[in-house]
Motif scaffolding. Structure first.
Motif, PDB file in Angstrom:
ATOM      1  N   THR A  15       0.838  -1.206   0.000  1.00 50.49           N
ATOM      2  CA  THR A  15       0.000   0.000   0.000  1.00 50.49           C
ATOM      3  C   THR A  15       0.867   1.246   0.000  1.00 50.49           C
ATOM      4  O   THR A  15       0.606   2.193  -0.748  1.00 50.49           O
ATOM      5  N   ALA A  16       1.905   1.249   0.819  1.00 50.36           N
ATOM      6  CA  ALA A  16       2.806   2.405   0.881  1.00 50.36           C
ATOM      7  C   ALA A  16       3.506   2.609  -0.462  1.00 50.36           C
ATOM      8  O   ALA A  16       3.616   3.744  -0.942  1.00 50.36           O
ATOM      9  N   ALA A  17       3.949   1.524  -1.085  1.00 57.57           N
ATOM     10  CA  ALA A  17       4.623   1.628  -2.378  1.00 57.57           C
ATOM     11  C   ALA A  17       3.672   2.214  -3.417  1.00 57.57           C
ATOM     12  O   ALA A  17       4.061   3.059  -4.230  1.00 57.57           O
ATOM     13  N   LYS A  18       2.423   1.779  -3.380  1.00 60.79           N
ATOM     14  CA  LYS A  18       1.424   2.296  -4.320  1.00 60.79           C
ATOM     15  C   LYS A  18       1.228   3.798  -4.110  1.00 60.79           C
ATOM     16  O   LYS A  18       1.181   4.570  -5.068  1.00 60.79           O
ATOM     17  N   LYS A  19       1.126   4.206  -2.863  1.00 57.37           N
ATOM     18  CA  LYS A  19       0.947   5.627  -2.562  1.00 57.37           C
ATOM     19  C   LYS A  19       2.176   6.446  -2.962  1.00 57.37           C
ATOM     20  O   LYS A  19       2.055   7.609  -3.328  1.00 57.37           O
ATOM     21  N   LEU A  20       3.349   5.831  -2.909  1.00 55.34           N
ATOM     22  CA  LEU A  20       4.582   6.518  -3.293  1.00 55.34           C
ATOM     23  C   LEU A  20       4.827   6.446  -4.801  1.00 55.34           C
ATOM     24  O   LEU A  20       5.707   7.121  -5.320  1.00 55.34           O
ATOM     25  N   GLY A  21       4.060   5.608  -5.498  1.00 53.28           N
ATOM     26  CA  GLY A  21       4.211   5.474  -6.949  1.00 53.28           C
ATOM     27  C   GLY A  21       5.461   4.717  -7.358  1.00 53.28           C
ATOM     28  O   GLY A  21       6.068   5.022  -8.384  1.00 53.28           O
ATOM     29  N   VAL A  22       5.848   3.722  -6.551  1.00 56.53           N
ATOM     30  CA  VAL A  22       7.046   2.931  -6.869  1.00 56.53           C
ATOM     31  C   VAL A  22       6.706   1.454  -6.909  1.00 56.53           C
ATOM     32  O   VAL A  22       5.702   1.012  -6.361  1.00 56.53           O
ATOM     33  N   TYR A  23       7.553   0.692  -7.570  1.00 58.15           N
ATOM     34  CA  TYR A  23       7.411  -0.749  -7.714  1.00 58.15           C
ATOM     35  C   TYR A  23       7.944  -1.409  -6.448  1.00 58.15           C
ATOM     36  O   TYR A  23       9.135  -1.292  -6.133  1.00 58.15           O
ATOM     37  N   LEU A  24       7.075  -2.099  -5.730  1.00 58.43           N
ATOM     38  CA  LEU A  24       7.436  -2.675  -4.429  1.00 58.43           C
ATOM     39  C   LEU A  24       8.675  -3.556  -4.489  1.00 58.43           C
ATOM     40  O   LEU A  24       9.560  -3.448  -3.642  1.00 58.43           O
ATOM     41  N   GLU A  25       8.766  -4.419  -5.505  1.00 53.64           N
ATOM     42  CA  GLU A  25       9.884  -5.355  -5.581  1.00 53.64           C
ATOM     43  C   GLU A  25      11.236  -4.663  -5.758  1.00 53.64           C
ATOM     44  O   GLU A  25      12.274  -5.271  -5.559  1.00 53.64           O
ATOM     45  N   ALA A  26      11.225  -3.400  -6.139  1.00 54.18           N
ATOM     46  CA  ALA A  26      12.476  -2.666  -6.327  1.00 54.18           C
ATOM     47  C   ALA A  26      12.868  -1.864  -5.089  1.00 54.18           C
ATOM     48  O   ALA A  26      13.946  -1.273  -5.058  1.00 54.18           O
ATOM     49  N   THR A  27      12.024  -1.859  -4.069  1.00 55.25           N
ATOM     50  CA  THR A  27      12.329  -1.115  -2.847  1.00 55.25           C
ATOM     51  C   THR A  27      13.289  -1.914  -1.971  1.00 55.25           C
ATOM     52  O   THR A  27      13.411  -3.130  -2.133  1.00 55.25           O
ATOM     53  N   PRO A  28      13.969  -1.255  -1.039  1.00 54.71           N
ATOM     54  CA  PRO A  28      14.892  -1.975  -0.144  1.00 54.71           C
ATOM     55  C   PRO A  28      14.159  -3.034   0.687  1.00 54.71           C
ATOM     56  O   PRO A  28      12.968  -2.904   0.972  1.00 54.71           O
ATOM     57  N   ALA A  29      14.879  -4.071   1.077  1.00 50.34           N
ATOM     58  CA  ALA A  29      14.302  -5.184   1.837  1.00 50.34           C
ATOM     59  C   ALA A  29      13.626  -4.712   3.120  1.00 50.34           C
ATOM     60  O   ALA A  29      12.541  -5.183   3.466  1.00 50.34           O
ATOM     61  N   GLU A  30      14.244  -3.765   3.816  1.00 53.04           N
ATOM     62  CA  GLU A  30      13.646  -3.307   5.081  1.00 53.04           C
ATOM     63  C   GLU A  30      12.296  -2.630   4.853  1.00 53.04           C
ATOM     64  O   GLU A  30      11.410  -2.687   5.703  1.00 53.04           O
ATOM     65  N   ARG A  38       1.679   6.124   8.975  1.00 52.69           N
ATOM     66  CA  ARG A  38       1.266   7.330   8.256  1.00 52.69           C
ATOM     67  C   ARG A  38       2.351   8.402   8.386  1.00 52.69           C
ATOM     68  O   ARG A  38       2.681   9.087   7.424  1.00 52.69           O
ATOM     69  N   THR A  39       2.950   8.521   9.557  1.00 58.01           N
ATOM     70  CA  THR A  39       4.017   9.491   9.791  1.00 58.01           C
ATOM     71  C   THR A  39       5.221   9.195   8.901  1.00 58.01           C
ATOM     72  O   THR A  39       5.797  10.090   8.288  1.00 58.01           O
ATOM     73  N   GLU A  40       5.597   7.906   8.826  1.00 59.13           N
ATOM     74  CA  GLU A  40       6.732   7.516   7.974  1.00 59.13           C
ATOM     75  C   GLU A  40       6.435   7.789   6.504  1.00 59.13           C
ATOM     76  O   GLU A  40       7.300   8.280   5.770  1.00 59.13           O
ATOM     77  N   LEU A  41       5.209   7.495   6.070  1.00 58.35           N
ATOM     78  CA  LEU A  41       4.823   7.757   4.682  1.00 58.35           C
ATOM     79  C   LEU A  41       4.919   9.247   4.372  1.00 58.35           C
ATOM     80  O   LEU A  41       5.473   9.644   3.350  1.00 58.35           O
ATOM     81  N   ASN A  42       4.388  10.056   5.275  1.00 53.60           N
ATOM     82  CA  ASN A  42       4.457  11.510   5.077  1.00 53.60           C
ATOM     83  C   ASN A  42       5.900  11.991   5.004  1.00 53.60           C
ATOM     84  O   ASN A  42       6.227  12.855   4.197  1.00 53.60           O
ATOM     85  N   ALA A  43       6.759  11.414   5.842  1.00 52.72           N
ATOM     86  CA  ALA A  43       8.176  11.794   5.829  1.00 52.72           C
ATOM     87  C   ALA A  43       8.838  11.372   4.512  1.00 52.72           C
ATOM     88  O   ALA A  43       9.631  12.127   3.942  1.00 52.72           O
ATOM     89  N   LEU A  44       8.498  10.178   4.012  1.00 48.43           N
ATOM     90  CA  LEU A  44       9.050   9.715   2.737  1.00 48.43           C
ATOM     91  C   LEU A  44       8.595  10.617   1.583  1.00 48.43           C
ATOM     92  O   LEU A  44       9.360  10.892   0.662  1.00 48.43           O
ATOM     93  N   GLN A  45       7.352  11.072   1.649  1.00 55.15           N
ATOM     94  CA  GLN A  45       6.840  11.948   0.600  1.00 55.15           C
ATOM     95  C   GLN A  45       7.458  13.351   0.690  1.00 55.15           C
ATOM     96  O   GLN A  45       7.780  13.953  -0.332  1.00 55.15           O
ATOM     97  N   ALA A  46       7.617  13.844   1.890  1.00 48.16           N
ATOM     98  CA  ALA A  46       8.138  15.198   2.078  1.00 48.16           C
ATOM     99  C   ALA A  46       9.631  15.303   1.791  1.00 48.16           C
ATOM    100  O   ALA A  46      10.083  16.274   1.183  1.00 48.16           O
ATOM    101  N   ASP A  47      10.389  14.312   2.228  1.00 50.42           N
ATOM    102  CA  ASP A  47      11.839  14.330   2.038  1.00 50.42           C
ATOM    103  C   ASP A  47      12.298  12.935   1.635  1.00 50.42           C
ATOM    104  O   ASP A  47      12.795  12.170   2.458  1.00 50.42           O
ATOM    105  N   PRO A  48      12.112  12.581   0.344  1.00 55.75           N
ATOM    106  CA  PRO A  48      12.424  11.212  -0.075  1.00 55.75           C
ATOM    107  C   PRO A  48      13.908  10.884   0.054  1.00 55.75           C
ATOM    108  O   PRO A  48      14.759  11.694  -0.317  1.00 55.75           O
ATOM    109  N   PRO A  49      14.209   9.685   0.579  1.00 53.27           N
ATOM    110  CA  PRO A  49      15.606   9.259   0.643  1.00 53.27           C
ATOM    111  C   PRO A  49      16.118   8.982  -0.768  1.00 53.27           C
ATOM    112  O   PRO A  49      15.339   8.897  -1.726  1.00 53.27           O
TER     113      PRO A  49
END
Length: 135
Positions: A15-30, A38-49
Protein backbone atom coordinates in the motif's frame (compact mmCIF):
# COMPACT_ATOMS: atom_id res chain seq x y z
CA UNK A 1 -15.21 3.35 13.30
CA UNK A 2 -13.95 6.84 12.59
CA UNK A 3 -13.09 8.24 9.20
CA UNK A 4 -10.25 10.53 10.28
CA UNK A 5 -6.67 9.43 9.94
CA UNK A 6 -4.30 9.23 12.85
CA UNK A 7 -0.53 9.30 12.84
CA UNK A 8 -0.43 5.81 14.39
CA UNK A 9 -2.09 4.17 11.39
CA UNK A 10 0.08 1.64 9.64
CA UNK A 11 -0.12 0.10 6.19
CA UNK A 12 1.36 -2.81 4.36
CA UNK A 13 4.46 -2.12 2.28
CA UNK A 14 2.46 -2.76 -0.92
CA UNK A 15 0.00 0.00 0.00
CA UNK A 16 2.81 2.40 0.88
CA UNK A 17 4.62 1.63 -2.38
CA UNK A 18 1.42 2.30 -4.32
CA UNK A 19 0.95 5.63 -2.56
CA UNK A 20 4.58 6.52 -3.29
CA UNK A 21 4.21 5.47 -6.95
CA UNK A 22 7.05 2.93 -6.87
CA UNK A 23 7.41 -0.75 -7.71
CA UNK A 24 7.44 -2.68 -4.43
CA UNK A 25 9.88 -5.35 -5.58
CA UNK A 26 12.48 -2.67 -6.33
CA UNK A 27 12.33 -1.12 -2.85
CA UNK A 28 14.89 -1.98 -0.14
CA UNK A 29 14.30 -5.18 1.84
CA UNK A 30 13.65 -3.31 5.08
CA UNK A 31 10.82 -1.40 3.36
CA UNK A 32 9.31 -4.60 1.91
CA UNK A 33 9.48 -6.52 5.18
CA UNK A 34 8.13 -3.92 7.58
CA UNK A 35 5.02 -1.87 8.03
CA UNK A 36 4.82 1.84 7.24
CA UNK A 37 3.12 4.30 9.54
CA UNK A 38 1.27 7.33 8.26
CA UNK A 39 4.02 9.49 9.79
CA UNK A 40 6.73 7.52 7.97
CA UNK A 41 4.82 7.76 4.68
CA UNK A 42 4.46 11.51 5.08
CA UNK A 43 8.18 11.79 5.83
CA UNK A 44 9.05 9.71 2.74
CA UNK A 45 6.84 11.95 0.60
CA UNK A 46 8.14 15.20 2.08
CA UNK A 47 11.84 14.33 2.04
CA UNK A 48 12.42 11.21 -0.07
CA UNK A 49 15.61 9.26 0.64
CA UNK A 50 18.03 8.58 -2.21
CA UNK A 51 16.61 5.10 -2.96
CA UNK A 52 13.13 6.58 -3.42
CA UNK A 53 14.39 9.42 -5.63
CA UNK A 54 16.29 6.89 -7.78
CA UNK A 55 13.25 4.63 -8.13
CA UNK A 56 11.03 7.53 -9.13
CA UNK A 57 13.61 8.77 -11.64
CA UNK A 58 14.95 5.52 -13.14
CA UNK A 59 12.43 2.82 -12.20
CA UNK A 60 11.50 0.12 -12.52
CA UNK A 61 8.07 1.75 -12.47
CA UNK A 62 4.76 0.05 -11.61
CA UNK A 63 2.25 -0.38 -14.42
CA UNK A 64 0.09 2.65 -13.49
CA UNK A 65 3.17 4.88 -13.73
CA UNK A 66 4.29 3.22 -16.99
CA UNK A 67 0.81 3.74 -18.45
CA UNK A 68 0.78 7.40 -17.44
CA UNK A 69 4.26 8.02 -18.86
CA UNK A 70 3.23 6.41 -22.16
CA UNK A 71 -0.15 8.16 -22.28
CA UNK A 72 -2.19 4.94 -22.35
CA UNK A 73 -4.44 2.98 -20.00
CA UNK A 74 -3.28 0.02 -17.94
CA UNK A 75 -5.50 -2.16 -20.13
CA UNK A 76 -3.77 -0.68 -23.16
CA UNK A 77 -0.43 -1.76 -21.73
CA UNK A 78 -1.71 -5.31 -21.37
CA UNK A 79 -3.07 -5.28 -24.92
CA UNK A 80 0.38 -4.16 -26.04
CA UNK A 81 1.99 -7.07 -24.21
CA UNK A 82 3.48 -4.99 -21.37
CA UNK A 83 2.75 -6.86 -18.16
CA UNK A 84 5.88 -6.12 -16.13
CA UNK A 85 7.41 -3.03 -14.58
CA UNK A 86 9.59 -0.98 -16.93
CA UNK A 87 12.55 1.30 -16.34
CA UNK A 88 12.59 4.90 -17.51
CA UNK A 89 15.07 3.86 -20.20
CA UNK A 90 12.69 1.17 -21.50
CA UNK A 91 9.78 3.63 -21.48
CA UNK A 92 11.81 6.18 -23.44
CA UNK A 93 12.80 3.49 -25.96
CA UNK A 94 9.13 2.59 -26.46
CA UNK A 95 8.26 6.25 -26.97
CA UNK A 96 11.06 6.60 -29.52
CA UNK A 97 10.22 3.40 -31.41
CA UNK A 98 6.47 4.16 -31.25
CA UNK A 99 5.22 0.64 -32.04
CA UNK A 100 1.83 0.40 -33.73
CA UNK A 101 0.09 -0.80 -30.57
CA UNK A 102 1.33 2.26 -28.66
CA UNK A 103 0.07 4.68 -31.31
CA UNK A 104 -3.29 2.91 -31.37
CA UNK A 105 -3.61 2.93 -27.57
CA UNK A 106 -2.66 6.61 -27.35
CA UNK A 107 -5.37 7.41 -29.91
CA UNK A 108 -7.87 5.34 -27.93
CA UNK A 109 -6.89 7.11 -24.71
CA UNK A 110 -7.27 10.51 -26.41
CA UNK A 111 -10.79 9.54 -27.53
CA UNK A 112 -11.66 8.41 -24.01
CA UNK A 113 -10.49 11.74 -22.58
CA UNK A 114 -12.37 13.66 -25.27
CA UNK A 115 -15.58 11.75 -24.54
CA UNK A 116 -15.19 12.24 -20.78
CA UNK A 117 -14.79 15.97 -21.35
CA UNK A 118 -17.88 16.04 -23.60
CA UNK A 119 -19.96 14.23 -20.96
CA UNK A 120 -18.66 16.56 -18.23
CA UNK A 121 -19.53 19.61 -20.34
CA UNK A 122 -23.00 18.28 -21.10
CA UNK A 123 -23.61 17.58 -17.42
CA UNK A 124 -22.49 21.11 -16.51
CA UNK A 125 -24.78 22.62 -19.14
CA UNK A 126 -27.79 20.63 -17.97
CA UNK A 127 -27.10 21.63 -14.38
CA UNK A 128 -27.17 25.31 -15.38
CA UNK A 129 -30.59 25.10 -17.06
CA UNK A 130 -33.54 25.65 -14.73
CA UNK A 131 -35.97 22.77 -14.54
CA UNK A 132 -39.61 23.25 -15.34
CA UNK A 133 -41.90 22.67 -12.36
CA UNK A 134 -43.76 19.35 -12.36
CA UNK A 135 -47.50 19.38 -12.81
Amino acid sequence: MTSHQTTSQTMKPATAAKKLGVYLEATPAEFQEGVVSRTELNALQADPPEWLRELRRDGPHPRPVVAAKLGVSISGLARGGITEALTTEQIEALKKDAPEWLLKERATQAEVRKEAERVKQKKAESAEQPRAPRS
